[in-house]
Structures are given as structure tokens and as C-alpha cells.
Scaffold this motif. Sequence first.
Motif, short mmCIF file in Angstrom:
data_model
loop_
_atom_site.label_atom_id
_atom_site.label_comp_id
_atom_site.label_asym_id
_atom_site.label_seq_id
_atom_site.Cartn_x
_atom_site.Cartn_y
_atom_site.Cartn_z
N CYS A 11 0.83 -1.21 0.00
CA CYS A 11 0.00 0.00 0.00
C CYS A 11 0.86 1.26 0.00
O CYS A 11 0.69 2.15 -0.84
CB CYS A 11 -0.92 -0.03 1.22
N LEU A 12 1.80 1.36 0.92
CA LEU A 12 2.70 2.52 0.96
C LEU A 12 3.63 2.53 -0.24
O LEU A 12 3.84 3.58 -0.86
CB LEU A 12 3.50 2.51 2.26
N GLY A 13 4.20 1.38 -0.56
CA GLY A 13 5.17 1.33 -1.66
C GLY A 13 4.59 1.80 -2.98
O GLY A 13 5.21 2.60 -3.69
N ARG A 14 3.41 1.32 -3.33
CA ARG A 14 2.79 1.74 -4.59
C ARG A 14 2.47 3.23 -4.60
O ARG A 14 2.66 3.92 -5.61
CB ARG A 14 1.52 0.92 -4.85
N ALA A 15 1.97 3.72 -3.47
CA ALA A 15 1.66 5.15 -3.39
C ALA A 15 2.93 5.98 -3.52
O ALA A 15 2.94 7.04 -4.15
CB ALA A 15 0.95 5.46 -2.08
N LEU A 16 4.01 5.51 -2.92
CA LEU A 16 5.28 6.23 -2.99
C LEU A 16 5.84 6.24 -4.41
O LEU A 16 6.36 7.27 -4.87
CB LEU A 16 6.29 5.60 -2.03
N VAL A 17 5.73 5.12 -5.11
CA VAL A 17 6.18 5.08 -6.50
C VAL A 17 5.45 6.14 -7.32
O VAL A 17 6.06 6.91 -8.08
CB VAL A 17 5.96 3.67 -7.10
N CYS A 18 4.13 6.21 -7.17
CA CYS A 18 3.34 7.21 -7.91
C CYS A 18 3.75 8.62 -7.52
O CYS A 18 3.87 9.51 -8.38
CB CYS A 18 1.86 7.00 -7.64
N ASP A 19 3.96 8.86 -6.23
CA ASP A 19 4.32 10.19 -5.75
C ASP A 19 5.68 10.61 -6.30
O ASP A 19 5.85 11.75 -6.76
CB ASP A 19 4.34 10.18 -4.22
N TYR A 161 -3.98 3.27 5.19
CA TYR A 161 -5.11 2.63 4.51
C TYR A 161 -5.24 3.25 3.12
O TYR A 161 -4.60 4.23 2.78
CB TYR A 161 -6.41 2.84 5.30
N GLY A 162 -6.11 2.65 2.31
CA GLY A 162 -6.35 3.14 0.95
C GLY A 162 -6.22 2.01 -0.06
O GLY A 162 -6.18 0.84 0.30
N ARG A 163 -6.18 2.37 -1.33
CA ARG A 163 -6.05 1.36 -2.38
C ARG A 163 -4.79 0.53 -2.16
O ARG A 163 -3.75 1.05 -1.77
CB ARG A 163 -6.01 2.05 -3.75
N HIS A 164 -4.89 -0.76 -2.41
CA HIS A 164 -3.81 -1.73 -2.23
C HIS A 164 -3.54 -2.07 -0.76
O HIS A 164 -2.60 -2.82 -0.47
CB HIS A 164 -2.50 -1.27 -2.89
N HIS A 195 -3.86 8.20 5.24
CA HIS A 195 -4.11 7.77 3.87
C HIS A 195 -2.77 7.50 3.19
O HIS A 195 -1.77 8.15 3.45
CB HIS A 195 -4.89 8.83 3.10
N ARG A 196 -2.78 6.53 2.29
CA ARG A 196 -1.55 6.09 1.64
C ARG A 196 -0.80 7.23 0.96
O ARG A 196 0.44 7.29 1.00
CB ARG A 196 -1.87 4.99 0.62
N SER A 197 -1.53 8.17 0.35
CA SER A 197 -0.86 9.26 -0.34
C SER A 197 -0.22 10.26 0.64
O SER A 197 0.82 10.84 0.35
CB SER A 197 -1.83 9.99 -1.27
N ASP A 198 -0.84 10.43 1.81
CA ASP A 198 -0.22 11.27 2.84
C ASP A 198 1.06 10.63 3.37
O ASP A 198 2.08 11.30 3.57
CB ASP A 198 -1.20 11.51 3.99
N ALA A 199 1.01 9.31 3.60
CA ALA A 199 2.20 8.60 4.07
C ALA A 199 3.32 8.68 3.04
O ALA A 199 4.49 8.90 3.38
CB ALA A 199 1.86 7.15 4.37
N ALA A 200 2.97 8.52 1.76
CA ALA A 200 3.98 8.59 0.70
C ALA A 200 4.60 9.98 0.61
O ALA A 200 5.82 10.12 0.46
CB ALA A 200 3.33 8.21 -0.64
N ARG A 201 3.76 11.00 0.74
CA ARG A 201 4.29 12.37 0.71
C ARG A 201 5.24 12.61 1.87
O ARG A 201 6.30 13.21 1.72
CB ARG A 201 3.14 13.38 0.75
N GLY A 202 4.84 12.12 3.05
CA GLY A 202 5.71 12.28 4.21
C GLY A 202 7.05 11.61 4.02
O GLY A 202 8.09 12.14 4.41
N MET A 203 7.04 10.45 3.38
CA MET A 203 8.30 9.73 3.16
C MET A 203 9.19 10.46 2.16
O MET A 203 10.41 10.56 2.34
CB MET A 203 8.01 8.31 2.70
N ARG A 204 8.57 10.97 1.09
CA ARG A 204 9.37 11.73 0.11
C ARG A 204 9.96 12.98 0.76
O ARG A 204 11.14 13.31 0.55
CB ARG A 204 8.51 12.12 -1.09
N LEU A 205 9.17 13.69 1.54
CA LEU A 205 9.67 14.89 2.19
C LEU A 205 10.78 14.57 3.19
O LEU A 205 11.71 15.36 3.37
CB LEU A 205 8.52 15.61 2.90
N ALA A 206 10.69 13.41 3.83
CA ALA A 206 11.72 13.02 4.80
C ALA A 206 13.08 12.83 4.14
O ALA A 206 14.11 12.90 4.82
CB ALA A 206 11.30 11.75 5.52
#
Length: 311
Positions: A11-19, A161-164, A195-206
Motif C-alpha cells: 500500500c505505501l510502496g505503490r503510493a510512494l512510486v506514484c508520488d 489505509y487506501g487502495r492496495h 491515507h496512503r498518499s499522505d504517508a507517501a508524501r511524508g516519506m518523500r519529504l523526509a
Amino acid sequence: MKALVTGASGCLGRALVCDLLAHGWEVRTTARNRVDLPGFIAADLIHDDLTPLVKGVDAVFHCAALSAGWGSPQDFAATNVTATERLLQAARNAGTGRFIFASTPSLYANGMDRFNLAEDAALPSRALSPYAETKRRAENIVLANNDENMRCTAIRPRAIYGRHDRTLMPRLQNVMQRGFVPMIAGGNAQIDLTHRSDAARGMRLAANGPGGRVWNITSGEVFSFRHITDLVAHHGGYRVRRILIPYKMAYLLAGFAENRALRKGSSEPTLTRQAVVSLGRSMTLDISAAHKDLGYQPAVRLAQGLAECFE
């Protein structure tokens, strides 16, 4: 910039790839099972030579983990600690400049209600599950590796949570499809989701944050477990009966179920002690440090995020 994303099928990995792709990164991916993702390379992080994964990448985003409420301590240690150590060393040998780790707020859990926890909140002397214990060890190892050559950071995203999503919402939906939902301690535990996209954004910003630091990440909303189940029932069209279970009884039943599964060599039981703590005790996180240090802002509210779980 070129990135490696481990656990890219989750879930996080896919969202992060898209981000990352949306922000101009070139992406290489890996996961346990072969999937159709950009730059995919099959690899076992515990045993394989990881040089092909990290060669030429500017940043490693390590999302891969064994995330479960129950299982073999040896399996948790191998997947969450050994694999992280090997990936860190491979990244350092390859001259990778940044290493970003997906940790967990589970390491805060001590069996009591805990509110508005900052990153420096006291941690229990003993983790409540092999998952929390091994993720805590891995996080410490990652942050200790921070230096002028490789900036190492981490995030602690709460209940993604979210898609995937293959864990949080699917399990809740499976229970609801049986026509009932357990309300541990009355369903009053306060929970903040991500939400998965918020988690992905946080990881990219980190990736650009100060080295050696970890940040809490949530979607900035807090709900009772009872309210979350009401929203899920509404979206899914479920008619469910609430079953009130005292916290101590639920914890004892979960321990019995885990021991029985261990004796029989069966899979994870429906109710685990980690699940009882997660759903029966409040935990909310302070995300002000992520606001200040990373410029992080949640973007997806629960009502909107839940909708994609039923698409």
C-alpha cells in the motif's frame, strides 16, 4: 534523482512510486513477488546480492517489512532487521546519499491509552509484539547510520489505509461481512489514520529532512474505533451487530488464539494481542514536527480516502 523503493507492491510502496514519479524522480522497484512496476528487479533482501538494486541510485526508500500481529520472532527479525542492515550496507557501498525508512508508531504501544505523542515520547521497556520490537531495532540501526556521506531518516506513519491496503480495511471488512464487529472497551479507543498518499508524501519529504531524525505522520484526524466502523459500514452497505468485549477479556482471548495457532502450526489467528491493543487502547500522534521540519500537510480526509477502498 533516482530512487529505489523496496516493498513497492504494498500500500505505501505503490503510493510512494506514484508520488515520486509525479515529482520527477526516476524509480527502481523491488518486492517479494514479481509485479508490473517501473524498473522492477526481483530480489530477496535477506539473501541476495543487493548491489544491482542500489547501483546508481540517489536515495533508498525502504518500505519492505513483515507487518503482522503474530508470527515467528525469527521471521520478523530476518525481514525487518537483517534485511535492513544488509540494504543499509549495500547502499553505503554504492555511495547512495539518502536512506529513508518506513518505521511504525507501534513501538509507542504500552497497553495504555496514549495521546498526542511526539517523537521523543517514552517507549516501553519491552515491545508488545515481535513486529514492534524488530521495527524499533531497525529504526535505531537506520538512524545510527546517519553521517555526512549518507543522510538517514525515518517516518512513523499511523495505520495506513487506501487502495492496495491488504491489512487494515480488508480485515475490518472481512469481519463486517460476517454480520458483527467486536467493540473492545466499547469501541471508544481514539485512533488517527493515514491515507496512503499522505504517508507517501511524508516519506518523500523526509528524504530532504535533517539527518538522523524520525517524524510522526498521520492524516491529521482522530476518530473513535466505533466511528470508523460506522463509516466503513456505510460505505460498504454492511448491516452489523456490535459485540461489546471488555479489554482484559479480549486480550486473554487473543492470547489463547495465538497459543492455539502456535500449537497447531496454523496461520495468524483472527484476533491477536497486537490487534486488541491497537483497537482497544487510544493512540494519537503529534505531527507538528513534520509540519515544521518537512513542510508536511495532510491532504486526504477519511471520508474521501475510504471511498477508494470500495472502488
